[in-house]
Write a protein that holds these residues in place. Structure first.
Motif, PDB file in Angstrom:
ATOM      1  N   LYS A 100       3.313 -19.418   9.521  1.00 19.24           N
ATOM      2  CA  LYS A 100       4.375 -20.428   9.597  1.00 19.24           C
ATOM      3  C   LYS A 100       5.664 -19.847  10.182  1.00 19.24           C
ATOM      4  N   MET A 101       5.820 -18.535  10.087  1.00 20.41           N
ATOM      5  CA  MET A 101       7.016 -17.888  10.624  1.00 20.41           C
ATOM      6  C   MET A 101       6.970 -17.740  12.141  1.00 20.41           C
ATOM      7  N   GLY A 102       5.822 -17.974  12.744  1.00 18.78           N
ATOM      8  CA  GLY A 102       5.742 -17.894  14.199  1.00 18.78           C
ATOM      9  C   GLY A 102       4.633 -17.039  14.752  1.00 18.78           C
ATOM     10  N   PHE A 103       3.825 -16.437  13.885  1.00 23.07           N
ATOM     11  CA  PHE A 103       2.686 -15.657  14.356  1.00 23.07           C
ATOM     12  C   PHE A 103       1.500 -16.591  14.621  1.00 23.07           C
ATOM     13  N   ASP A 104       0.777 -16.321  15.699  1.00 24.92           N
ATOM     14  CA  ASP A 104      -0.390 -17.141  16.045  1.00 24.92           C
ATOM     15  C   ASP A 104      -1.626 -16.726  15.260  1.00 24.92           C
ATOM     16  N   GLN A 105      -1.657 -15.464  14.837  1.00 27.15           N
ATOM     17  CA  GLN A 105      -2.813 -14.960  14.114  1.00 27.15           C
ATOM     18  C   GLN A 105      -2.346 -13.888  13.134  1.00 27.15           C
ATOM     19  N   VAL A 106      -3.063 -13.761  12.042  1.00 27.62           N
ATOM     20  CA  VAL A 106      -2.781 -12.708  11.062  1.00 27.62           C
ATOM     21  C   VAL A 106      -4.061 -11.917  10.848  1.00 27.62           C
ATOM     22  N   TYR A 107      -3.958 -10.602  11.006  1.00 27.04           N
ATOM     23  CA  TYR A 107      -5.116  -9.726  10.802  1.00 27.04           C
ATOM     24  C   TYR A 107      -4.715  -8.680   9.774  1.00 27.04           C
ATOM     25  N   GLU A 108      -5.333  -8.727   8.624  1.00 27.82           N
ATOM     26  CA  GLU A 108      -4.962  -7.819   7.539  1.00 27.82           C
ATOM     27  C   GLU A 108      -5.297  -6.364   7.879  1.00 27.82           C
ATOM     28  N   VAL A 109      -4.348  -5.487   7.652  1.00 23.94           N
ATOM     29  CA  VAL A 109      -4.597  -4.064   7.830  1.00 23.94           C
ATOM     30  C   VAL A 109      -5.584  -3.577   6.765  1.00 23.94           C
ATOM     31  N   SER A 110      -5.623  -4.259   5.631  1.00 17.89           N
ATOM     32  CA  SER A 110      -6.572  -3.894   4.573  1.00 17.89           C
ATOM     33  C   SER A 110      -8.020  -4.098   5.018  1.00 17.89           C
ATOM     34  N   ARG A 111      -8.251  -5.003   5.954  1.00 19.28           N
ATOM     35  CA  ARG A 111      -9.603  -5.161   6.504  1.00 19.28           C
ATOM     36  C   ARG A 111     -10.019  -3.894   7.239  1.00 19.28           C
ATOM     37  N   ALA A 112      -9.113  -3.400   8.085  1.00 17.95           N
ATOM     38  CA  ALA A 112      -9.390  -2.171   8.832  1.00 17.95           C
ATOM     39  C   ALA A 112      -9.488  -0.976   7.892  1.00 17.95           C
ATOM     40  N   ALA A 113      -8.722  -0.989   6.794  1.00 12.08           N
ATOM     41  CA  ALA A 113      -8.766   0.108   5.829  1.00 12.08           C
ATOM     42  C   ALA A 113     -10.165   0.249   5.237  1.00 12.08           C
ATOM     43  N   GLU A 114     -10.825  -0.862   4.998  1.00 13.10           N
ATOM     44  CA  GLU A 114     -12.183  -0.812   4.459  1.00 13.10           C
ATOM     45  C   GLU A 114     -13.149  -0.188   5.466  1.00 13.10           C
ATOM     46  N   LEU A 115     -12.927  -0.476   6.737  1.00  9.22           N
ATOM     47  CA  LEU A 115     -13.773   0.122   7.779  1.00  9.22           C
ATOM     48  C   LEU A 115     -13.494   1.619   7.911  1.00  9.22           C
ATOM     49  N   VAL A 116     -12.218   2.007   7.817  1.00  7.91           N
ATOM     50  CA  VAL A 116     -11.868   3.429   7.896  1.00  7.91           C
ATOM     51  C   VAL A 116     -12.458   4.178   6.702  1.00  7.91           C
ATOM     52  N   SER A 117     -12.454   3.567   5.529  1.00  6.49           N
ATOM     53  CA  SER A 117     -13.050   4.195   4.347  1.00  6.49           C
ATOM     54  C   SER A 117     -14.542   4.440   4.558  1.00  6.49           C
ATOM     55  N   GLU A 118     -15.219   3.438   5.117  1.00  5.46           N
ATOM     56  CA  GLU A 118     -16.656   3.605   5.362  1.00  5.46           C
ATOM     57  C   GLU A 118     -16.912   4.661   6.437  1.00  5.46           C
ATOM     58  N   ALA A 119     -16.069   4.666   7.472  1.00  7.27           N
ATOM     59  CA  ALA A 119     -16.212   5.674   8.536  1.00  7.27           C
ATOM     60  C   ALA A 119     -15.979   7.075   7.984  1.00  7.27           C
ATOM     61  N   THR A 120     -15.021   7.208   7.054  1.00  5.26           N
ATOM     62  CA  THR A 120     -14.749   8.504   6.430  1.00  5.26           C
ATOM     63  C   THR A 120     -15.963   8.988   5.646  1.00  5.26           C
ATOM     64  N   ARG A 121     -16.574   8.079   4.903  1.00  2.00           N
ATOM     65  CA  ARG A 121     -17.771   8.451   4.141  1.00  2.00           C
ATOM     66  C   ARG A 121     -18.890   8.914   5.075  1.00  2.00           C
ATOM     67  N   LYS A 122     -19.033   8.222   6.198  1.00  2.00           N
ATOM     68  CA  LYS A 122     -20.080   8.607   7.155  1.00  2.00           C
ATOM     69  C   LYS A 122     -19.806   9.981   7.756  1.00  2.00           C
ATOM     70  N   ALA A 259     -10.257   6.803  -3.854  1.00  2.00           N
ATOM     71  CA  ALA A 259     -11.222   6.100  -4.698  1.00  2.00           C
ATOM     72  C   ALA A 259     -12.275   5.391  -3.859  1.00  2.00           C
ATOM     73  N   ALA A 260     -11.905   4.973  -2.649  1.00  2.00           N
ATOM     74  CA  ALA A 260     -12.827   4.256  -1.772  1.00  2.00           C
ATOM     75  C   ALA A 260     -13.946   5.148  -1.241  1.00  2.00           C
ATOM     76  N   LEU A 261     -13.806   6.479  -1.401  1.00  2.00           N
ATOM     77  CA  LEU A 261     -14.846   7.383  -0.917  1.00  2.00           C
ATOM     78  C   LEU A 261     -16.030   7.454  -1.869  1.00  2.00           C
ATOM     79  N   LEU A 262     -15.844   6.889  -3.078  1.00  2.00           N
ATOM     80  CA  LEU A 262     -16.919   6.858  -4.079  1.00  2.00           C
ATOM     81  C   LEU A 262     -17.400   8.274  -4.404  1.00  2.00           C
ATOM     82  N   ASN A 263     -16.457   9.191  -4.464  1.00  2.00           N
ATOM     83  CA  ASN A 263     -16.753  10.588  -4.756  1.00  2.00           C
ATOM     84  C   ASN A 263     -15.665  11.119  -5.677  1.00  2.00           C
ATOM     85  N   GLU A 264     -16.029  11.903  -6.650  1.00  2.00           N
ATOM     86  CA  GLU A 264     -15.054  12.368  -7.636  1.00  2.00           C
ATOM     87  C   GLU A 264     -14.320  13.645  -7.231  1.00  2.00           C
ATOM     88  N   LYS A 265     -14.755  14.303  -6.189  1.00  2.00           N
ATOM     89  CA  LYS A 265     -14.141  15.579  -5.808  1.00  2.00           C
ATOM     90  C   LYS A 265     -12.989  15.352  -4.831  1.00  2.00           C
TER      91      LYS A 265
END
Length: 440
Positions: A100-122, A259-265
């Motif tokens: 409503k403030m004038g952006f045509d699209q909103v893309y959450e950085v938290s979405r990309a954070a989940e992908l980066v977490s998975e990439a880190t695990r890999k 915590a997203a790495l699902l590893n305790e070390k």
């Protein structure tokens, strides 16, 4: 050529030493009654902004009116933004408000954070590639920490995770999605990160690990908040935009990425002084048996950024409550290796800005001179000379940027010596205090 989002407003600077004492790279000096920032040392952590009682330091960032430069405008909200609002139980209110403030699209950085977490695990735990990463792996998400390692901890550069930050990954994916949807060219699509800290602004202008950032600007949370809050209060309907979970939103607070790495070390530390302490111990090999280290320059994580409006601990509590209503994760990588577009394009290289001289013999000579001068100094680290420590002052003197007598203690000793010499001279010539020669 250096770009810095943190700048000095000389008219407000009174020459106190608050910023000098807190700078993690000793980049600030007081010269001629005003603070001076060494551009080659500054990592834009924002500590000087946080500590200055006179508001003489401020951050440069993109303003809302700059949105008009692009035909299609995308907001990239940092998950720390959600912690700024009281009683928020639905992220869609924030995302709809941004549209409503004038952006045509909103893309959450938290979405990309989940992908980066998975990439880190890999990268860390899958096959030969994971074995090649030296332990402990240090997160590359906080640009202030990465720049700190680059200028102060050369031996740890190879430990930094070679993945682009969630901000960069979000911008890349958002632009691809927008161009496919609208048919516009890349130059017509603008991505704007809603940032909690000045380090991200610098990371856009002078990125590490890549040649050019995918983000076109960074708008401070503090600038967006008043208008966004007002807009959210008047929403008649809310769009179902949110598409991230506990893992992505958790990146906004210290420990969320680990915590997203699902590893305790793992180890998570926040606050620039604590970060330095951890890095020193890792460099000295006093910390062992760890796979991953998450470091945030701001206390509490990104919610503690100087461009936020809420107390970081209040914001952290709000994020914790908000996460209860979310699924674990909503974004996943396809099978196979980590996509090349998520990896760094360049290796992190040490920046030897603190080296005394490129000539080894000259550097050794200067080192001996510094140590000799340091022994003359009182060791109080009072800051009256304009340097953070006596050691830093000795370096400045040897480099020729200030005089030895700028230390008030050395100056006082010299004055006392001069006064003693004059007194002895008067006594030897037989002059009395009135200026007339004593009669024999």
């Amino acid at each position: 050529m250096f770009y810095h989002s943190v700048i000095l407003k000389e008219d407000k600077c009174v020459g106190c030493t608050n910023c000098v004492k807190r700078c993690p790279t000793e980049a600030i000096r007081i010269r001629n009654g005003k603070a001076s920032i060494a551009t080659e040392r500054c990592i834009d952590c924002g500590e000087c902004i946080r500590i200055c009682p006179h508001h003489a330091k401020r951050a440069q960032f993109t303003h809302l009116e700059d949105l008009d430069k692009f035909k299609y405008r995308i907001a990239l909200p940092a998950p720390a933004l959600y912690g700024q609002f009281n009683n928020l139980d639905d992220i869609d209110y924030v995302l709809t408000g941004l549209k409503k403030m004038g952006f045509d699209q909103v893309y959450e950085v938290s979405r990309a954070a989940e992908l980066v977490s998975e990439a880190t695990r890999k990268l860390m735990y899958n096959g030969e590639t994971g074995a090649a990463l030296p332990r402990p792996v240090i997160s590359s998400a906080c640009p202030a920490v990465v720049r700190l390692i680059r200028v102060r901890f050369p031996d740890l550069c190879e430990h930094v995770l070679p993945l682009k930050s969630p901000m960069e990954t979000a911008a890349l994916m958002a632009k691809e999605e927008a161009m496919e949807k609208t048919g516009l060219r890349e130059k017509d699509v603008g991505c704007f990160f809603i940032t909690p800290c000045p380090a991200k602004v610098t990371d856009i202008k002078m990125p590490l690990g890549m040649e050019k950032s995918n983000v076109d600007g960074a708008i401070a949370i503090s600038e967006v908040f008043p208008t966004l809050s007002h807009t959210m209060d008047r929403l008649e309907s809310v769009e179902p935009i949110a598409n991230s979970g506990i893992i992505g939103v958790g990146w906004s607070t210290s420990g969320g990425e680990s915590a997203a790495l699902l590893n305790e070390k793992y180890l998570a530390a926040d606050g620039i002084e604590n970060v330095i302490r951890v890095l020193e111990e890792v460099e000295d090999e006093r910390i062992g048996d760890l796979d991953f280290i998450e470091l945030n320059a701001c206390a509490g994580g990104c919610v503690g950024g100087v461009l936020c409006v809420e107390n970081p601990y209040v914001a952290k509590a709000r994020i914790q409550r908000l996460r209860k209503y979310l699924p674990v994760s909503q974004n996943h990588l396809a099978g196979g290796p980590v996509p090349a577009k998520m990896a760094w394009e360049e290796e992190l290289e040490f920046s030897n800005v603190m080296t005394l001289s490129s000539n080894l013999s000259e550097a050794m000579r200067m080192m001996v001179e510094i140590e000799g001068l340091e022994e003359e100094l009182p060791g109080l680290d009072c800051g009256a000379c304009g340097a953070p420590t006596c050691r830093a002052f000795a370096e400045d003197v040897v480099k020729g940027v200030c005089k030895k007598t700028d230390c008030v203690f050395i100056y006082r000793k010299q004055m006392q010596k001069v006064a003693s010499t004059l007194s002895e001279l008067e006594h030897g010539l037989g002059w009395h205090p009135g200026g007339e020669k004593k009669k024999s």
